[in-house]
Write an enzyme that holds these catalytic residues in place. Structure first.
Site, mmCIF file in Angstrom:
data_model
loop_
_atom_site.group_PDB
_atom_site.id
_atom_site.type_symbol
_atom_site.label_atom_id
_atom_site.label_comp_id
_atom_site.label_asym_id
_atom_site.label_seq_id
_atom_site.Cartn_x
_atom_site.Cartn_y
_atom_site.Cartn_z
ATOM 1 N N SER A 220 1.007 -1.053 -0.082
ATOM 2 C CA SER A 220 -0.016 -0.021 -0.160
ATOM 3 C C SER A 220 0.991 1.031 0.040
ATOM 4 O O SER A 220 1.821 1.285 0.837
ATOM 5 C CB SER A 220 -0.905 -0.076 1.213
ATOM 6 O OG SER A 220 -0.271 0.001 2.501
ATOM 7 N N GLY A 222 -0.201 4.651 0.028
ATOM 8 C CA GLY A 222 -0.913 5.713 0.611
ATOM 9 C C GLY A 222 -1.518 6.510 -0.650
ATOM 10 O O GLY A 222 -2.461 5.849 -1.572
ATOM 11 N N ALA A 223 -1.464 7.503 -1.123
ATOM 12 C CA ALA A 223 -2.016 8.663 -2.006
ATOM 13 C C ALA A 223 -1.305 7.807 -3.460
ATOM 14 O O ALA A 223 -2.323 8.172 -4.384
ATOM 15 C CB ALA A 223 -1.699 9.917 -1.945
ATOM 16 N N GLY A 225 -1.367 4.808 -4.472
ATOM 17 C CA GLY A 225 -2.135 3.858 -4.671
ATOM 18 C C GLY A 225 -1.488 2.433 -4.069
ATOM 19 O O GLY A 225 -1.268 2.394 -2.916
ATOM 20 N N GLY A 251 -5.372 1.585 5.308
ATOM 21 C CA GLY A 251 -4.588 0.186 4.853
ATOM 22 C C GLY A 251 -5.372 -0.912 5.388
ATOM 23 O O GLY A 251 -5.240 -2.016 4.680
ATOM 24 N N ASP A 252 -5.971 -0.970 6.676
ATOM 25 C CA ASP A 252 -6.665 -2.081 7.028
ATOM 26 C C ASP A 252 -7.900 -2.446 6.314
ATOM 27 O O ASP A 252 -8.452 -3.593 5.785
ATOM 28 C CB ASP A 252 -7.079 -2.003 8.606
ATOM 29 C CG ASP A 252 -6.028 -1.351 9.521
ATOM 30 O OD1 ASP A 252 -4.781 -1.968 9.263
ATOM 31 O OD2 ASP A 252 -6.306 -0.703 10.245
#
Length: 326
Positions: A220, A222-223, A225, A251-252
């Site tokens: 993951s 973040g912004a 993708g 993220g979960d």
């Protein structure tokens, strides 16, 4: 059914402020209290989308009892394990532009006996599970190989194990051949020792995790993708969020969406991105349901997924991550 284990759950208080001004008296615009911890959030996201899940949750003290009450109020299917020490509390300061400042308590040490009781609870519940999600930070004094030992115990039973943690716990788990690991950018860089500035670096680092034992890597970003690397191929996807509110637990939610989507392939990645993006638009660590995903206008079918461009630079490289939990 998807079983989750959270060794270090929390009460998560989110306070919305206009701006973080050190040393000043800051008036909160809003505040909320949510149950927290990575595995807890995965189960909450699955519950919100009517996917069968059960959470194993150690709890202690007044904070732990409040955590259990909040989870019960949401209707979460859970196995609670009382422990001596109090459950930790975390505080998040959320600014209007989506900037998050998070203060996480370390949690309370679990004794060897308490850890064995928790492990037995996981094993008792795991016979009904297709996946076991072992995630989150470890409480003080808990051995770093605890997730690795769980992976080995479940492997013989044909149960897939997903690990979402960091540091030594992640490094140790790789050697136990988990079916899936879900590092964020910082965790991916930390466990490989690589600076990660572009999608090509992400793919290379994910390859190192697979060489160390992980079968599938969902990174993951973040912004930026997410990148999925598995036996069947390599995919990159993104779901931009124009009005971020809180990235706590995003993220979960992404991991929950991936497992709900089957746990492999571009379709599961698309669902993961849609759930994660919807979570970023919600206050605190609220987990998105179908209505939230529809309201956010990010149906999984509309998420961009395709081969990664190795030269594409990451906007979040060297800056604070946009997905928080732990």
């Amino acid at each position: 059914m998807i079983l989750t284990l959270t060794l270090n759950p929390s009460l998560d208080r989110t306070i919305e402020i206009a701006a973080l001004d050190r040393g000043a008296v800051i008036r909160a615009a809003a505040a909320r209290l949510d149950p927290g911890g990575k595995g807890v959030n995965v189960s909450r996201a699955l519950l919100a989308n009517a996917v069968a899940s059960r959470a194993v949750v150690p709890f202690g003290g007044d904070e732990g009892r409040q955590l259990v009450r909040l989870l019960a109020a949401e209707g979460l299917d859970m196995v609670t394990v009382p422990v001596a020490g109090p459950t930790r509390s975390n505080v998040t300061l959320a600014e209007p532009d989506g900037t998050i400042t998070k203060i996480n308590e370390p949690g309370t040490a679990l004794s060897a006996g308490e850890l064995d009781t928790v492990a037995d609870a996981v094993l008792d519940a795991a016979h009904e599970a297709d996946w076991v999600v072992a995630s989150g930070s470890l409480p003080p004094e808990v051995p770093a190989d605890v997730y690795a030992r769980l992976c080995r115990r479940f492997a013989g039973a044909g149960i897939h194990v997903a690990v979402d943690t960091s540091g030594p716990a992640l490094a140790s788990a790789l050697g136990a051949a988990p079916a899936l690991v879900k590092p964020n950018l910082e965790e991916l860089s930390g466990v490989t020792g690589m600076p990660i500035r572009c999608l090509g670096d992400v793919v290379e680092a994910a390859g190192k995790l697979r060489a160390a034992g992980a079968r599938t890597v969902l990174a993951s970003l973040g912004a930026d993708g997410a990148v999925l690397v598995e036996d069947q191929g390599i995919w990159y996807g993104e779901a931009p969020v124009t009005e971020p509110r809180s990235s706590v637990g995003a993220g979960d939610a992404m991991l929950a969406g991936f497992l709900a989507g089957g746990g492999h392939g571009p379709g599961a990645l698309a669902r993961a991105l849609a759930w994660g993006a919807a979570a970023v638009r919600l206050p605190g660590s609220r987990m998105p349901g179908p209505a939230d995903i529809a309201a956010a206008d990010i149906d999984p079918a509309a998420v961009t997924v395709g081969p990664p461009d190795p030269s594409r630079l990451l906007t979040s490289a060297g800056t604070p991550l946009t997905q928080h939990s732990g």
